[in-house]
Enzyme design. Structure first.
Site, short mmCIF file in Angstrom:
data_model
loop_
_atom_site.label_atom_id
_atom_site.label_comp_id
_atom_site.label_asym_id
_atom_site.label_seq_id
_atom_site.Cartn_x
_atom_site.Cartn_y
_atom_site.Cartn_z
N GLU A 122 0.72 -1.37 0.05
CA GLU A 122 0.06 0.02 0.05
C GLU A 122 0.79 1.31 0.10
OE1 GLU A 122 -4.11 -0.82 2.21
OE2 GLU A 122 -2.63 -1.47 3.46
N GLU A 142 -4.97 -9.47 2.99
CA GLU A 142 -5.94 -9.31 4.18
C GLU A 142 -7.19 -10.30 4.33
OE1 GLU A 142 -3.61 -5.42 3.86
OE2 GLU A 142 -4.67 -7.01 2.34
#
Length: 268
Positions: A122, A142
């Site tokens: 990210e 995730e």
């Protein structure tokens, strides 16, 4: 000569799992994730990384910032236990902290090798350039934890590769290689692992050759118009072009072109 960066902010007195150095001669700052063996990024480090990017943005010695990881991996992601211990208020700031490279007015390069997972992916997506080595693997895992990316990963990725490939990466927690990332437009370039630092250094030198003012303007314009209507983007481009025409750097660039010499940009 590289020097460990010093910061006046007391919150940066003890950096949590990363180092910062400034090479004034090369106008370069290096932020190196350094928590062996996988360079896990703690919750506290996210706050500090934001503050460091803000400080380097104001540092007149620095033209380009490079974000990398020590050892074989960029980062395997965040400290999973830290998510359960963090307050809701702290968690709500995750995306803002990790977006710091995008808000920084200076060019930011991510040098990615090995695991570049979760928040490591990210924060790389928030950088302007991602140079991936052939050992690099990108992933947003995730879903395996019963969660979704929380620091802008799925949103930035969808802007780059579209919804179909983003679902493949996010909903299946699928890893993709550095070469695939380059083929899809996620990575700027994929290079041999042994060449990563050389390629990154060459990019730093290339970026230093441009006008700092024009670089800042281009970065902000492109970021601001990423989701704008075409007509709005063209209008803003024209306004910024007109503003730069009045700059000393543009005058210097034109004169250097006609005189067949290298321009000496001052950032004004």
């Amino acid at each position: 000569m590289n020097q460990t960066a010093s910061f006046s902010d007391p919150r940066l007195a003890d950096l949590d799992g990363f180092t910062v150095t400034v090479d004034a001669a090369a106008e370069r700052a290096d932020i190196v994730l350094d928590r062996p063996p996988y360079n896990v990024i703690s919750m506290g480090a996210r706050d500090q990384l934001r503050l460091v990017f803000e400080a380097l943005d104001e540092d007149p010695r620095v033209r380009v910032i490079v974000l990398s990881g020590a050892g074989k991996h960029f980062s395997s992601g965040g400290n999973i236990k830290g998510f359960m211990e963090a307050s809701p208020e702290h968690v709500s700031k995750l995306a803002w902290n990790i977006a710091a490279p995008a808000r920084c007015s200076k060019p930011v390069i991510a040098a990615n090798r090995g695991y570049t997972f979760g928040v490591g992916f990210e924060i790389s997506l928030a950088c302007d350039f991602r140079i991936a080595s052939q050992t690099c693997e990108y992933a947003l895992p995730e879903q395996k934890l019963g969660q979704i990316p929380g620091s802008g990963g799925s949103a930035r990725l969808q802007k780059i590769v579209g919804i179909t490939r983003t679902k493949q990466i996010v909903m299946r927690s699928q890893r993709i290689s550095g070469q695939t990332a380059a083929d899809w437009g996620i990575a700027t370039e994929c290079v041999a692992d042994a060449e990563l630092e050389t390629v990154v250094s060459a990019l730093v030198e290339e970026l230093r050759g441009f006008s700092p003012l024009a670089q800042r303007t281009a970065k902000k314009l492109l970021n601001d118009t990423d989701d704008a209507l075409l007509t709005t983007a063209i209008e803003l481009e024209g306004l910024n072009y007109s503003r730069l025409r009045q700059s000393e750097d543009f005058k210097e660039g034109v004169e250097a072109f006609h005189e067949k010499r290298k321009p000496a940009f001052a950032g004004r």
